[in-house]
Design an enzyme around this catalytic site. Structure first.
Site, PDB file in Angstrom:
ATOM      1  N   SER A 157      42.551  44.376  33.388  1.00 17.93           N
ATOM      2  CA  SER A 157      41.848  45.396  34.159  1.00 17.93           C
ATOM      3  C   SER A 157      42.825  46.479  34.575  1.00 17.93           C
ATOM      4  CB  SER A 157      41.223  44.756  35.406  1.00 17.93           C
ATOM      5  OG  SER A 157      40.776  45.735  36.322  1.00 17.93           O
ATOM      6  N   TYR A 170      41.437  39.916  43.318  1.00 12.47           N
ATOM      7  CA  TYR A 170      41.123  40.351  41.955  1.00 12.47           C
ATOM      8  C   TYR A 170      42.269  41.179  41.382  1.00 12.47           C
ATOM      9  CZ  TYR A 170      38.496  42.432  38.076  1.00 12.47           C
ATOM     10  OH  TYR A 170      38.064  42.837  36.836  1.00 12.47           O
TER      11      TYR A 170
END
Length: 274
Positions: A157, A170
């Site tokens: 990501s 995250y």
């Protein structure tokens, strides 16, 4: 040449798109997801369109579950040639209300701040993203030993490069995924198994929709900030990941490429804001 491709998190928007595309190229697709119904719907769609696919209920955080599915995939489709580790995501239990520290956060009890994130919530998000790569890799990479043209593709990501506000677990976990991708690439290089990752920028998915749009469909303030920080000024479309996906798993096109994470982000990672 047809390959057996195993995809975790295959019921989600991005990975289901991977599955459909790779099936159209003639590959056999094993769709693994904790949400069996979502994965099965995609598998049935692929089969209806003439492809070969099968869905499996799998908890990527429990090795026994992954091992059981591995046995089924071997029986149904054969040895795994390509593993795509797409399982991951965030959770409200680890999403702070404020983007930055505000006075009184340390004493708050009625909303989530950095100070009252529960350890279990942090562990869940971190495990989902990092152990969700580790365990399927341990199980399915056994199939790749001694065989040519095998590879692993992890889904990282933009958070791996530039941690976003509100989602500390995250962001940390995706940074770990990128690092672990490089580690795996070195560890298996002499065996001829390539390991790379793709790092999507901002794509609208089921998991982030509530953060990006209000109930009436208007963009949130967070969306406005994201688009201002993305030089191309828009969200990505899931189809725009497919070229990078195809390149990284094709040994004839990227056979000397291993250990990298490729941003597909509309310029987000290179924009300084001025």
């Amino acid at each position: 040449m047809s390959k057996v491709i195993v995809i975790t998190g295959a019921g989600g928007i991005l990975c289901s798109g991977f599955a459909r595309h790779l099936a159209k190229l003639g590959h056999k697709i094993a769709l693994l997801d904790l949400n069996y119904e979502a994965a099965d719907a995609v598998a049935k769609e692929i089969v209806a369109n003439g492809g070969e696919a099968k869905a499996y209920k799998c908890n990527a955080l429990i090795k026994e579950s992954v091992e059981e599915v591995h046995t089924e995939v071997l029986k149904d489709l054969g040895k795994c040639d390509i593993l795509i580790n797409g399982a991951g995501g965030n959770n409200p239990r680890c999403t702070t209300l404020h983007e930055e520290y505000e006075k009184g956060d340390e004493n708050a009890s009625d909303f989530l701040t950095f100070f009252n994130i529960e350890e279990k919530g942090f562990d869940f998000v971190f495990d989902l993203n990092l152990k969700g790569v580790l365990l399927p890799s341990q199980v399915f990479m056994v199939d790749m030993i001694g065989r040519e043209g095998c590879c692993v593709l992890n889904v990282s990501s933009m958070n791996a490069y530039r941690p976003l506000t509100k989602i500390p677990a995250y962001s940390a976990a995706k940074a770990a995924v990128t690092n672990f991708t490089s580690w795996l690439a070195v560890h298996f290089a002499k065996e001829g198994i390539r390991v790379n990752a793709i790092a999507p920028g901002f794509f609208v998915t089921n998991q982030n929709r509530a953060l990006l749009f209000n109930e009436d469909g208007t963009p949130t303030a967070r969306t406005e900030k994201i688009l201002r920080s993305t030089p191309m000024g828009r969200f990505g479309e899931s189809e725009e990941l497919l070229g990078t996906l195809e390149w990284l798993i094709d040994n004839s096109k990227s056979g000397f490429v291993t250990g990298i994470t490729v941003p597909v982000d509309g310029g987000f990672s290179v924009y300084s804001g001025v």
